[in-house]
Write an enzyme that holds these catalytic residues in place. Sequence first.
Site, PDB file in Angstrom:
ATOM      1  CD  GLU A 193      56.262 -72.009  49.594  1.00  0.00           C
ATOM      2  OE1 GLU A 193      55.585 -72.430  48.622  1.00  0.00           O
ATOM      3  OE2 GLU A 193      57.357 -71.443  49.443  1.00  0.00           O
ATOM      4  CG  HIS A 262      58.412 -61.322  47.051  1.00  0.00           C
ATOM      5  ND1 HIS A 262      57.638 -61.595  45.966  1.00  0.00           N
ATOM      6  CD2 HIS A 262      59.281 -62.350  47.159  1.00  0.00           C
ATOM      7  CE1 HIS A 262      58.025 -62.746  45.429  1.00  0.00           C
ATOM      8  NE2 HIS A 262      59.008 -63.233  46.135  1.00  0.00           N
TER       9      HIS A 262
END
Lengths: 459, 336
Positions: A193, A262
């Site tokens: 990322e 998450h």
Amino acid sequence: MATEILMPALSPTMEEGTLAKWLVKEGDTVSSGDIMAEIETDKATMEFEAVDEGIVGKILVPEGTEGVKVNTAIAILVEEGEAVPEAGAAPASAAMPADLKSEEGRAPAAESAATAPEAPEVDETPDWPEGTALKQQTVREALRDAMAEEMRREPTVFLMGEEVAEYQGAYKISQGLLDEFGPKRVIDTPITEHGFAGIGVGAAFGGLNPIVEFMTFNFAMQAIDHIINSAAKTLYMSGGQMGAPITFRGPNGAAARVGAQHSQDYAAWYMQIPGLKVVMPYSASDAKGLLKTAIRDPNPVIFLENEILYGRSFDVPDVEDFTVPFGKARIWRQGTDVTIVSFGIGMTYALAAAEKLAEEGIDAEVIDLRTIRPMDTGAIIKSVMKTNRCVTVEEGWPQGSVGNYISSVLMQQAFDYLDAPVINCTGKDVPMPYAANLEKHALVTTDEVIEAVKQVTYR
Amino acid sequence: MPARKTTKQPNVSAEELKTYYRDMLLIRRFEEKAGQLYGMGLIGGFCHLYIGQEAVVVGLEAAAEEGDKRVTSYRDHGHMLACGMDPDGVMAELTGREGGYSKGKGGSMHMFSKEKHFYGGHGIVAAQVPLGAGLAFADKYLENGRVTFTYFGDGAANQGQVYEAFNMAALWKLPCVFVIENNQYAMGTSQQRSTSSPDIYHRGEAFGIPGDMVDGMDVLAVKAAGEKAVAHCRSGKGPYILEIKTYRYRGHSMSDPAKYRTREEVQKMRDERDPIEAVRSLLLTGKHATEDDLKAIDKEIKDVVNKSADFAKESPEPALEELWTDIYADVAPQTA
């Protein structure tokens, strides 16, 4: 020509120092780069180099002198054969900067407090004219269509991210895009990322219009330096020469049973950053219209989706090029008793609560902000001037929430219209638990919204 | 043009040598002046000087073509001057004035020039590495044949995002020259104390990126290495790594007393390896220039630098309205 050598500032904060030691004596020839003296600051002893060539004509401040103010003449440099002038007679090699000008100028962002406002100008035109043909579409399909339409429209638009191409999207948002646009424009990245966010920003500097998909925004924390330092600040730092027309998108907030790492809502995080625009749609028509606007926007846009909403269907206008402007809230439900403000998946609680409250005779107005930055605070204020009460709803954490900001805006700009303190309904101040029952309680609930409305309406 | 393997007998014209001499001297004198203005309180905050490293950017710019891009870290004044940016605008940015490249809003570490394809000036160590790969990504996407020079230091070479960028640059064959300016100190930490293997240019091997080690005190060696790397990138073979061994004479920033190395170490470099002296000596021994010719160049450079300092002092501070401009663009300022 003789020049005075001035006591140098050797750190951003130094105002005076000790002239610890001279390494040259009167009569010495010096050239650029030669060390002339050692100077002690409060932090360290630094060497001080000559910049000009010349002969040390006179040392004005002997070594060991403490508290020598910055910019005091400490020596005089002369050319060969030149007489040494009196201190002060020779020009210094540069002047001090002008004093900072007065601090007048524009007031800070906060407006002056506690004056009853005029009703703000609010754009309440509907998103589509009456009679427009509509089709039912899921948020997922709407997002895909938005990207496909913009990629057809502009060859510099491309999509990159993990599993966006051959896998057809981890959440199937990019389904079919590889087939239509090919691997040059629909690009699978490695799981990296920080790196691909930086490459995306660089590509935007280079003239492209990237759509960077994060499989979820939780993983964008690895990339947040590029989002904020590289994307959001460059236009300003470059004096307007260069910016980052890039869209960062992906699911944000809690999904279901995926635990603490998450499940996090980043609306309030990104909302704080000047230079970013922050979008968080609820419906499919907004997902489509706002994503198209985001891709066209010349600034970095954070586009926060929600996994649970992906499969929900809504009316979407069946027209050629449907866009929704930033900074314009949508009123989902007109009401007179209380204003409920939300965005994204928070709208599901807000609307469900309004339905139940209506059964009890409480008429709630429900506002979907749609964009968090720029925020349509005018729409909120105008509504509160009518209802005199406000409840905000979001899944994010309470401290420093979007609702906190709305509360402060209302206090400063609509204080006289409030008949009750604003209540912020938020997720609980805990990391997301895994257990099903705990998770349900960690999120904001419809019952909590109903309870908050009853509190502000004193029912 | 064939790549030159050696600089022992440089096949280089007098004009070329004089250009390198002039360009390197401009950086050196500019930086000395910046140091002086910092000492007088005219330049604030952080100010990272490039003195000693001049041959790196001057050599690589000699290998660049019009339209090629460059991006670097916060030690960026030399890169800007070498790519042709106006010394007045750079110095005025250092003093935070309206006439600066960023209207005084960027400062020493954050400057840009669309016209000269200079993409910053970045203050976060190694952030410019994926950004540079991204610029190269755009060039490949646009099929315009351009190459991006992505500069970073031996310190930045230990950041993870460098290797994320290496991987994708190799995977997608991006036309990017990764230039590691190894000045041997990451702020105050020597390479020995921070880097597990001494040869950073080998680190591309894991990704299939070729790399060379280059003598960064020799402008001709840097140029030759640059030409080889650029040819590789421009032919579509993907990225190339150049680890250029150089040395900064001054502290990491103006407020660094540089106690982590001896004065003798610095002096030895200055005396024996100075890149400007080397070219000066080539010019004189090769009878390409006389002492008087070089004095004239020195004077010319001194005038340019003094003019930039005067401009930087006289340019007004930005208007207070500038606080509120350039936060959002109405149209993208740059195009493909």
